[in-house]
Every structure is written in C-alpha cells, then in structure tokens.
Design an enzyme around this catalytic site. Structure first.
Site, PDB file in Angstrom:
ATOM      1  CG  HIS A  74      -8.413  -8.009 -17.677  1.00 17.51           C
ATOM      2  ND1 HIS A  74      -8.757  -8.539 -18.900  1.00 17.51           N
ATOM      3  CD2 HIS A  74      -7.656  -6.916 -17.944  1.00 17.51           C
ATOM      4  CE1 HIS A  74      -8.238  -7.794 -19.869  1.00 17.51           C
ATOM      5  NE2 HIS A  74      -7.557  -6.804 -19.312  1.00 17.51           N
ATOM      6  CB  SER A  75      -3.871 -11.419 -16.966  1.00 17.03           C
ATOM      7  OG  SER A  75      -4.220 -12.090 -18.169  1.00 17.03           O
ATOM      8  CE  LYS A 135      -4.494   3.862  -0.596  1.00 14.13           C
ATOM      9  NZ  LYS A 135      -5.424   3.631   0.535  1.00 14.13           N
ATOM     10  CG  ASP A 185     -11.099  -2.015   0.782  1.00 10.54           C
ATOM     11  OD1 ASP A 185     -10.528  -1.565   1.792  1.00 10.54           O
ATOM     12  OD2 ASP A 185     -10.666  -1.853  -0.369  1.00 10.54           O
ATOM     13  CG  ASP A 212     -16.734   4.452   3.825  1.00 14.18           C
ATOM     14  OD1 ASP A 212     -15.974   3.626   4.370  1.00 14.18           O
ATOM     15  OD2 ASP A 212     -17.753   4.898   4.372  1.00 14.18           O
ATOM     16  CG  ASP A 237      -6.572  -2.278  -2.304  1.00 16.75           C
ATOM     17  OD1 ASP A 237      -5.461  -2.028  -2.813  1.00 16.75           O
ATOM     18  OD2 ASP A 237      -7.006  -1.723  -1.289  1.00 16.75           O
ATOM     19  CG  ASP A 254      -9.257  -1.138   5.232  1.00 14.50           C
ATOM     20  OD1 ASP A 254      -9.548  -0.019   4.781  1.00 14.50           O
ATOM     21  OD2 ASP A 254      -8.943  -2.088   4.502  1.00 14.50           O
ATOM     22  CB  CYS A 307      -0.961  -0.018   1.186  1.00 16.40           C
ATOM     23  SG  CYS A 307      -2.339  -1.161   0.948  1.00 16.40           S
TER      24      CYS A 307
END
Length: 348
Positions: A140-141, A20, A91, A50, A68, A227, A17
């Site tokens: 999906h890739s 981000k 989440d 949120d 995420d 979170d 994270c």
C-alpha cells in the site's frame, strides 16, 4: 530534479529506528488499551512487548505477523530499501520463524522525490526479500510529507519453536549477535563525519539478515530471543527482564561495538533518540560507579536492523556463541546473564 540531487535524509526529521516513539511515551499511548482478547490460538500478542504476533494455525504450524517501517537514515535509496526490509524481516527471525510473504508499506512526498528514487528504494527491499527467499507480493502506498518505507511480513514456525522475549530463565547467559553503534554512525553521517569505510561497515551490519534466529529456535537450550532496535540494548534488554521477571547483568566491556562507535560517541555524535531512551527507562538501570556518559549513550543508542539478544543455558553459552559466529555473525559475544530478582538491568 534527479535521483543524485536528492538527499533522502534531508526530507525526514529522523531516520531508521531512531524514529520510534520513546518507550515512556509509547507506554502512555497504550496504557488504557484493552489487552488482547483471550483467543486460545493467540500465542503471542501485546502482553510482553514482543517482536511479532503469533497465531497457532494447527498442531504443526504457527503464523507470525509483524510490520516495521521508518524514514531514511541514509541518502542512497537502494541502501535505504535494503536496510528497511532487513529490519522488518528481523522480527520474524526473532520469534523463531522463517518469512514466507511480505507486503510493502510506502509513503513518499511525490512532489519532492523522483520516480527513479522510489524505484531504487523498492528494488532494495525486493533484493533483500529475494535473499531471504520470499516475495514482496503487494502493498500500500500514500502521498506522505516524509519518505517512509517498510514491510508487513508473514512467517511460519512450529509451535515448539516459538521464542518469546519473556522466557529467559535465572542463570541464563545473554548473547548479542551484532555490534551496536548504528545510531551513532547515523548521527555522524548527518554531519559528514563518517568515513567511507564506516559507511560500508554500517551497511554491512544493517543488511545482514538475522536468519540465525530460526535455526537457534530449534535448540532447546535457547530459551528467549528478541531483536535490538530503536530502544537500544538496554531498552530491549529491559523488555526481556520485565517479561521474564528477572534481573539482568550486562558487562559493558563485553558488548560488541562498530569499530568507530566509541570514538564517535566520545566526540558527541549521539542521537536525540538515545537521550529519549534514557529518560524513558533510566530509572530501571543501575550503572557502575564512574560510568561515563559516552558509554551510556552506546547502550541506549537506537539500533536500526540490529542483532539478536539471546538467552541461553549457561553451560552452552560459549558453544552457541561460536555457532552464531560461524554462521556469519563474527561479532557475536556473551554480554551478560539473567538472575533472580526484581526486573531491571545492572551495567558493570
């Protein structure tokens, strides 16, 4: 090229994270975007930063939708998959729901990474989903310059169990369910300074599902949940303060830490995201006199798959914290309170 010869973290400019976008930059990106249209059944959209969107399907059922994904913060592909999946699922738990289905999001530098490594990442994600009781039913890739993995997760809950980050009340106590310091541990990993016991501690907390959120949401004395991830405890606390239009007081001594986080922070193992976080929202935070920089970095440290920040009725705070600890979150602590006043955070 073998799975053992590849260091996943060497293929990414950031990890977990900590990838981000900084809060201030994100606000610039979104500043001229239209608010979500006033759909009557959209209970939670973009208005309060949120954790997920919530759509009321009928009188008894809400659909929770989130996504995420991030780049690796560890070199072990199975662990990377587990961490990314646990983080994405969180989440749904933070909104008071239970996950029922997910789709995988996969981006891999196919010319730099062995097939076996990608399989292990996917296996890690599937292991966590199975533990949570739902399938990863597709995805999906893409061929991507850096390795990316995560999930789009769908969950459900009853309308009365939805818990936003914007419903804290004056006087509420704040509980944090997991220790912080994941970003600091990640910085130490990159410099070979985290011992095996520290790595095991980090994996244990980042792969611990926040499923307690779905249970707490059924308690009327639990008013708000979010979170704690890439913006750190201060950043996500500020989102709660802004949304609830309250001031928040945090006791730094009460915030639970990973066992080596303080020592490593004092030694300078701090992520760039921690600096970006403080630059983004430091003006809304007041620190007690003489508060050292290393302690501040703990509070802005980006958490990957962090714990839940929970606003509860003050008379029930210790009982609810004890319930959380008994459910498998031994570091859960009351760390502060909400007060009437201009949105912001004071750290004492």
């Amino acid at each position: 090229m073998t799975m053992q010869s590849i260091k996943l973290t060497s293929l990414a400019h950031g990890g977990g994270c900590g990838c981000k976008i900084a809060p201030a930059v994100l606000q610039q990106f979104l500043s001229d975007q239209p608010a979500a249209a006033p759909f009557q059944k959209l209970l939670v959209g973009t208005e309060t930063a949120d954790d997920a969107a919530v759509w009321q399907l009928d009188a008894n059922t809400c659909i929770i939708a989130t996504t995420d994904f991030f780049m690796p913060m560890v070199d072990d592909p199975f662990d990377f998959g587990r961490i990314a999946a646990t983080n994405a699922i969180s989440d749904v738990y933070a909104m008071g729901g239970r996950p029922i289905l997910a789709l995988a999001i996969v981006g891999m530098p196919v010319d730099k990474i062995p097939v076996e490594t990608v399989r292990e990442i996917l296996k890690g994600g599937n292991t966590v989903a199975a533990e949570a009781g739902f399938p990863i039913a597709g995805g999906h890739s893409i061929d991507c310059p850096e390795p990316v993995y995560g999930l789009a997760v769908i969950g459900t809950c009853r309308p009365e169990h939805v818990r936003r980050n914007a419903d804290a009340r004056p006087g509420d106590a704040l509980i944090l369910s997991k220790p912080i310091g994941v970003g600091i541990y990640s910085a130490a990993i990159k410099k070979g300074a985290l011992p095996p016991a520290g790595y095991a501690e980090m994996i244990a907390t980042t792969t611990l599902l926040n499923r307690i959120g779905a249970e707490l949401a059924q308690d009327a004395d639990v008013h708000a949940i979010t979170d704690v991830t890439g913006f750190g405890i201060l950043g996500h606390g500020l989102e709660m303060a802004r949304g609830s239009k309250l001031a928040i007081e945090v006791s730094a001594d009460a915030v639970p830490l990973l066992s080596g986080a303080a020592e490593l922070a004092q030694a300078g193992y701090v992520t760039g995201a921690s600096h970006r976080n403080w630059s983004s929202y430091g003006a809304e935070v007041t620190l007690s006199a003489g508060f050292p920089d290393w302690r501040r970095h703990l509070l802005t440290d980006p958490q990957t798959s962090g714990g839940l920040l929970i606003a509860v009725a003050p008379e029930r705070a210790e009982a609810i914290a004890g319930r959380i600890r008994a459910a498998g979150y031994p570091n859960a602590r009351v760390i502060g309170r909400c007060e009437a006043g201009a949105p912001g955070i004071h750290v004492g």
